[in-house]
Design a protein around this motif. Structure first.
Motif, PDB file in Angstrom:
ATOM      1  N   ASP A  23      99.707 112.940 -56.269  1.00 59.55           N
ATOM      2  CA  ASP A  23      99.065 111.371 -56.204  1.00 59.55           C
ATOM      3  C   ASP A  23      98.627 111.270 -54.774  1.00 59.55           C
ATOM      4  O   ASP A  23      99.292 112.050 -53.887  1.00 59.55           O
ATOM      5  CB  ASP A  23      99.850 110.387 -56.912  1.00 59.55           C
ATOM      6  N   ARG A  24      97.702 110.509 -54.627  1.00 56.52           N
ATOM      7  CA  ARG A  24      97.270 110.143 -53.289  1.00 56.52           C
ATOM      8  C   ARG A  24      98.240 109.383 -52.630  1.00 56.52           C
ATOM      9  O   ARG A  24      99.033 108.346 -53.031  1.00 56.52           O
ATOM     10  CB  ARG A  24      96.054 109.393 -53.292  1.00 56.52           C
ATOM     11  N   PRO A  25      98.657 109.891 -51.236  1.00 55.03           N
ATOM     12  CA  PRO A  25      99.996 109.325 -50.623  1.00 55.03           C
ATOM     13  C   PRO A  25      99.792 108.054 -50.321  1.00 55.03           C
ATOM     14  O   PRO A  25      98.750 107.499 -49.965  1.00 55.03           O
ATOM     15  CB  PRO A  25     100.018 110.294 -49.444  1.00 55.03           C
ATOM     16  N   TYR A  26     100.812 107.228 -50.312  1.00 56.21           N
ATOM     17  CA  TYR A  26     100.919 106.128 -49.702  1.00 56.21           C
ATOM     18  C   TYR A  26     100.539 105.046 -50.524  1.00 56.21           C
ATOM     19  O   TYR A  26     100.211 103.710 -50.105  1.00 56.21           O
ATOM     20  CB  TYR A  26     100.516 105.831 -48.221  1.00 56.21           C
ATOM     21  N   THR A  27     100.250 105.236 -51.757  1.00 57.46           N
ATOM     22  CA  THR A  27      99.582 104.063 -52.809  1.00 57.46           C
ATOM     23  C   THR A  27     100.780 103.512 -53.315  1.00 57.46           C
ATOM     24  O   THR A  27     102.014 104.029 -53.491  1.00 57.46           O
ATOM     25  CB  THR A  27      98.892 104.781 -53.744  1.00 57.46           C
ATOM     26  N   GLY A  28     100.742 102.646 -54.158  1.00 57.48           N
ATOM     27  CA  GLY A  28     101.564 101.945 -54.841  1.00 57.48           C
ATOM     28  C   GLY A  28     102.430 102.733 -55.969  1.00 57.48           C
ATOM     29  O   GLY A  28     103.428 102.979 -56.120  1.00 57.48           O
ATOM     30  N   LEU A  29     101.462 103.333 -56.852  1.00 55.42           N
ATOM     31  CA  LEU A  29     101.881 104.519 -57.880  1.00 55.42           C
ATOM     32  C   LEU A  29     102.720 105.525 -57.275  1.00 55.42           C
ATOM     33  O   LEU A  29     103.759 106.028 -57.814  1.00 55.42           O
ATOM     34  CB  LEU A  29     100.819 104.917 -58.603  1.00 55.42           C
ATOM     35  N   HIS A  30     102.334 106.284 -56.308  1.00 52.79           N
ATOM     36  CA  HIS A  30     102.699 107.185 -55.586  1.00 52.79           C
ATOM     37  C   HIS A  30     104.228 106.767 -54.867  1.00 52.79           C
ATOM     38  O   HIS A  30     105.165 107.475 -55.233  1.00 52.79           O
ATOM     39  CB  HIS A  30     102.019 107.598 -54.249  1.00 52.79           C
ATOM     40  N   GLN A  31     104.467 105.523 -54.313  1.00 52.92           N
ATOM     41  CA  GLN A  31     105.758 105.243 -53.672  1.00 52.92           C
ATOM     42  C   GLN A  31     106.716 104.929 -54.707  1.00 52.92           C
ATOM     43  O   GLN A  31     107.721 105.048 -54.911  1.00 52.92           O
ATOM     44  CB  GLN A  31     105.502 103.900 -53.064  1.00 52.92           C
ATOM     45  N   LYS A  32     106.265 104.397 -56.051  1.00 55.35           N
ATOM     46  CA  LYS A  32     107.013 104.151 -57.144  1.00 55.35           C
ATOM     47  C   LYS A  32     107.656 105.572 -57.741  1.00 55.35           C
ATOM     48  O   LYS A  32     108.853 105.716 -58.038  1.00 55.35           O
ATOM     49  CB  LYS A  32     106.434 103.443 -58.408  1.00 55.35           C
ATOM     50  N   ALA A  33     106.851 106.553 -57.805  1.00 56.01           N
ATOM     51  CA  ALA A  33     107.333 107.816 -58.226  1.00 56.01           C
ATOM     52  C   ALA A  33     108.318 108.448 -57.303  1.00 56.01           C
ATOM     53  O   ALA A  33     109.418 109.212 -57.764  1.00 56.01           O
ATOM     54  CB  ALA A  33     105.902 108.836 -58.459  1.00 56.01           C
ATOM     55  N   LEU A  34     108.221 108.069 -55.949  1.00 57.18           N
ATOM     56  CA  LEU A  34     108.749 108.748 -54.902  1.00 57.18           C
ATOM     57  C   LEU A  34     110.306 108.049 -55.185  1.00 57.18           C
ATOM     58  O   LEU A  34     111.447 108.756 -55.057  1.00 57.18           O
ATOM     59  CB  LEU A  34     108.464 108.295 -53.479  1.00 57.18           C
ATOM     60  N   ASN A  35     110.169 106.503 -55.266  1.00 56.25           N
ATOM     61  CA  ASN A  35     111.626 106.111 -55.595  1.00 56.25           C
ATOM     62  C   ASN A  35     112.252 106.451 -56.618  1.00 56.25           C
ATOM     63  O   ASN A  35     113.399 106.722 -56.535  1.00 56.25           O
ATOM     64  CB  ASN A  35     111.196 104.551 -55.605  1.00 56.25           C
ATOM     65  N   ASP A  36     111.504 106.596 -57.844  1.00 60.06           N
ATOM     66  CA  ASP A  36     112.137 106.924 -59.006  1.00 60.06           C
ATOM     67  C   ASP A  36     112.682 108.348 -58.876  1.00 60.06           C
ATOM     68  O   ASP A  36     113.776 108.627 -59.353  1.00 60.06           O
ATOM     69  CB  ASP A  36     111.242 106.907 -60.171  1.00 60.06           C
ATOM     70  N   LEU A  37     112.175 109.407 -58.158  1.00 64.11           N
ATOM     71  CA  LEU A  37     112.383 110.650 -58.074  1.00 64.11           C
ATOM     72  C   LEU A  37     113.927 110.515 -57.269  1.00 64.11           C
ATOM     73  O   LEU A  37     114.752 111.441 -57.515  1.00 64.11           O
ATOM     74  CB  LEU A  37     111.424 111.660 -57.570  1.00 64.11           C
TER      75      LEU A  37
END
Length: 266
Positions: free
Chosen positions: A121-135
């Motif tokens: 996903d495009r870095p530093y977007t809301g959805l990207h950050q959520k995936a990072l946090n969940d992972l």
């Protein structure tokens, strides 16, 4: 190609007369080796379940809280993929895609979906950050339940060559280092040249040749007598992580692999 396993079932029972915990498991004996590495001399000899309800059993000397600790570990290992490679232990949070024997549609697992979003996903977007946090939380949960990982001395990410706008293993290693107060030694692990993407190569020989003389440790003495977690996003053939691990072993360290997801094929 390293074999991979999933734990199928387990039960535990406290034996009051001997003050031991009886652990019964349906799954490969590699899980006994995991218990033996964690509990050492307190983990007794392997035995066959006389009722044939489980593949094997073992007695572990009891202490306060150990039954809950072992049950939490074994429950988690029902979801993780254990990979029998050259590292002391290697795990993926799950397969990238559902194995065909579990799901005819072959959709991504939860871990596979998180890795896909966090990686592409495009870095530093809301959805990207959520995936990072969940992972990160998924990996944090694994480390919290597995004592060998929680007690590690160092953590490193799989290094890359050149420039990247965003690198998922680097992010994960930094975040997990902060959460567990494990020293992040990623800056001491270098990739010295560009290589072809491993997934673009067809044979084990090609993949192995592609990784020849690729990694270098700065200050290798830092790794001596240390348990080191190697973080990566996807485990395919395992040649990359095993090549890096060998450099750390040559420096006197021991390696624990933790990756986001394992592909079905190498």
């Amino acid at each position: 190609m390293p074999k991979r396993f999933k734990l199928q079932d387990y039960s535990t029972d406290y034996q009051q007369q001997t003050n031991q915990l009886c652990v019964l498991v349906t799954g490969d004996v590699i899980y006994y080796k995991i218990l033996k590495l964690i509990y050492k001399s307190r983990c007794k000899s392997l035995f066959k379940d006389k009722n044939n309800n489980y593949d094997w059993g073992a007695y572990i000397d009891n202490e306060e809280g150990i039954q809950q600790e072992i049950e939490s570990l074994l429950h988690m290992l029902q979801y993780a993929v254990c990979i029998a490679d050259s590292l002391m232990q290697s795990f993926a949070l799950d397969y990238y895609y559902q194995p065909y024997w579990d799901n005819d549609e072959g959709g991504r697992t939860v871990a596979g979906e998180l890795v896909n979003k966090a990686k592409y996903d495009r870095p530093y977007t809301g959805l990207h950050q959520k995936a990072l946090n969940d992972l990160c939380e998924y990996m944090e949960h694994f480390i919290q339940k597995h004592k060998l990982y929680k007690q590690a001395d160092l953590i490193v990410s799989m290094p890359y060559f050149g420039h990247k706008e965003f690198d998922l293993p680097s992010y994960l290693a930094e975040e997990l280092s902060r959460r567990f107060e494990i020293t992040n030694a990623s800056h001491l692990v270098k990739k010295t040249k560009a290589t072809q993407p491993q997934k673009s190569l067809n044979t084990i020989d090609e993949k192995t040749e592609n990784m020849q003389n690729v990694f270098k440790l700065d200050s290798p003495e830092v790794f001596e007598d240390k348990a080191v977690i190697i973080i990566d996003d996807v485990y395919r053939s395992g040649i990359t992580i095993q090549t890096l691990a060998q450099e750390i072993v040559n420096a006197g360290g021991k390696c624990l692999g933790l990756v986001g997801a394992k592909t079905i094929r190498g």
